[in-house]
Scaffold this motif. Sequence first.
Motif, short mmCIF file in Angstrom:
data_model
loop_
_atom_site.label_atom_id
_atom_site.label_comp_id
_atom_site.label_asym_id
_atom_site.label_seq_id
_atom_site.Cartn_x
_atom_site.Cartn_y
_atom_site.Cartn_z
N VAL A 180 0.87 -1.18 0.00
CA VAL A 180 0.00 0.00 0.00
C VAL A 180 0.90 1.22 0.00
O VAL A 180 1.66 1.45 0.95
CB VAL A 180 -0.93 0.02 1.23
N LEU A 181 0.83 2.01 -1.08
CA LEU A 181 1.76 3.11 -1.28
C LEU A 181 1.14 4.44 -0.89
O LEU A 181 -0.03 4.71 -1.17
CB LEU A 181 2.19 3.16 -2.76
N SER A 182 1.95 5.28 -0.25
CA SER A 182 1.52 6.64 0.08
C SER A 182 2.68 7.59 -0.15
O SER A 182 3.84 7.23 0.06
CB SER A 182 1.05 6.72 1.53
N PHE A 183 2.36 8.80 -0.60
CA PHE A 183 3.39 9.82 -0.82
C PHE A 183 3.26 10.92 0.22
O PHE A 183 2.15 11.27 0.64
CB PHE A 183 3.26 10.42 -2.22
N CYS A 184 4.40 11.47 0.61
CA CYS A 184 4.39 12.58 1.57
C CYS A 184 5.13 13.76 0.97
O CYS A 184 5.91 13.62 0.02
CB CYS A 184 5.02 12.17 2.89
N SER A 185 4.91 14.93 1.52
CA SER A 185 5.52 16.14 0.98
C SER A 185 6.67 16.65 1.85
O SER A 185 7.31 17.64 1.53
CB SER A 185 4.47 17.25 0.87
N SER A 186 6.94 15.94 2.96
CA SER A 186 8.02 16.36 3.85
C SER A 186 8.72 15.12 4.38
O SER A 186 8.47 14.01 3.92
CB SER A 186 7.48 17.19 5.02
N ASP A 187 9.62 15.32 5.35
CA ASP A 187 10.30 14.19 5.99
C ASP A 187 9.44 13.55 7.08
O ASP A 187 9.95 12.85 7.95
CB ASP A 187 11.63 14.64 6.61
N ILE A 196 -1.36 10.13 7.25
CA ILE A 196 -0.87 8.99 6.46
C ILE A 196 -1.05 7.70 7.24
O ILE A 196 -1.52 6.68 6.70
CB ILE A 196 0.61 9.20 6.08
N VAL A 197 -0.70 7.70 8.51
CA VAL A 197 -0.84 6.50 9.34
C VAL A 197 -2.31 6.11 9.45
O VAL A 197 -2.68 4.92 9.37
CB VAL A 197 -0.22 6.72 10.73
N SER A 198 -3.17 7.09 9.62
CA SER A 198 -4.61 6.83 9.75
C SER A 198 -5.16 6.20 8.47
O SER A 198 -5.94 5.22 8.52
CB SER A 198 -5.35 8.13 10.06
N ASP A 199 -4.76 6.74 7.30
CA ASP A 199 -5.22 6.20 6.01
C ASP A 199 -4.75 4.76 5.82
O ASP A 199 -5.51 3.90 5.34
CB ASP A 199 -4.72 7.07 4.86
N MET A 200 -3.49 4.49 6.18
CA MET A 200 -2.96 3.14 6.01
C MET A 200 -3.62 2.16 6.98
O MET A 200 -3.86 1.00 6.62
CB MET A 200 -1.43 3.16 6.19
N LYS A 201 -3.93 2.62 8.16
CA LYS A 201 -4.61 1.76 9.13
C LYS A 201 -5.97 1.32 8.59
O LYS A 201 -6.37 0.15 8.73
CB LYS A 201 -4.78 2.51 10.46
#
Length: 402
Positions: A245-252, A262-267
């Motif tokens: 399951v892939l997710s992109f972020c805009s920062s570190d 992001i963690v909530s979406d992946m959960k």
Amino acid sequence: MKDVKKQVCIQKWMLSVLVFAVVILLGGCRWFQGRLDEGSEAAAFASAAETEETSKDQQEQKIHEETSKNQEEGKLEPSKTEPSGPVLRAGAVAEAGTREDSFFNRQITDAFAKASEELIVETIYLESASRDDYEKNLEILVNENCGLIILPGREMADLAGKAAQLYPKVKFVLIGHGTEKNLENTACLKFEREEVSYLAGVGAGILTKTNQAGLILRQDYEDEKSAGYGYCAGVIDGNPNGEVVLSFCSSDLTDQEEASQIVSDMKEKGVDVIYYGAGIAGEELACHCQKAGIRVIGTDVNVFLLGSEPYFASAASQIQPMVYEQIKDLAEGKWERGTVLCDMGNQGTDFFLNEEYVPEELKQVLQTVKERLKTGEITVPDTEDEFEAAYGNGYNFEGYCQ
């Protein structure tokens, strides 16, 4: 007649007394003059000693003032060793923040400590309170006659290109990202992360109980795609039923709100293991994952210092030995410009387990995989074409996951 003789004797006696007095007087004058001369010499010697001591004090005071000024402006920290005679000086402009909160900074200071102990070299490490300090600190290192300057992180790539042209006699080493200019006095340490990302994928594939392994990448970092393909290959080899399951972020992921989202979406998608290849996420991501019951595999983070159970392992760039080799090569006259590929074969990368929280069987599996990667028995894809040739279609890193 007797009176005449008596008068003559008296005159001779008086003359003798007079002569003796003159002799005594002359001797006394000479002795006094000698004492005066000795006193003058002693005074001159004392004056010279005092002048020399004053000069030394003034010199030490000047050095102290210059060092204090440098420390105040750039937090200059010379190495503990002070070899005599002309020696190589190596310097580093640290990433913004302290050496404690930056993986790159800690590794560089470790490399400098080793170089100071084992080589005839002086080291100067300059901390940066913010990104605005980079250029100023670089100029300080040039003025300190550093023959080699280390510049970590992609944000210093442009600065390195300009500096290399301004100071052609100085050698510059970039960590992680190179300059577009092909310069004679610039080298770049490029860390090949597909192999350690493959290990992360194998571990995630075996760990996951939902068959859903998460992957977080920086959306604007083109070079992280190789890590993504390596991870996906590892998940499939570790668990034939596993999916990424892939997710992109805009920062570190230092932004709490973004990390939480992001963690909530992946959960919600059933992910129970996450690997991020987006740089140093730190405790923010671990905190949200711990609340969500998700294990974490980090990138370039010291999981042992964090001591957090969610951290399963870390795929790490081995900056310390690679920077040390750059200093050693220059000291021995063997330094070369260009790109230096750093991988598991030359100890440029490694995969560290948080031993306390890893089952023994999994440790053995990952150790076997690591050895096979080093010997070349396992070839890891680092491009879309290579991945599709070995595993078929399925994963696309242009902003979504099919």
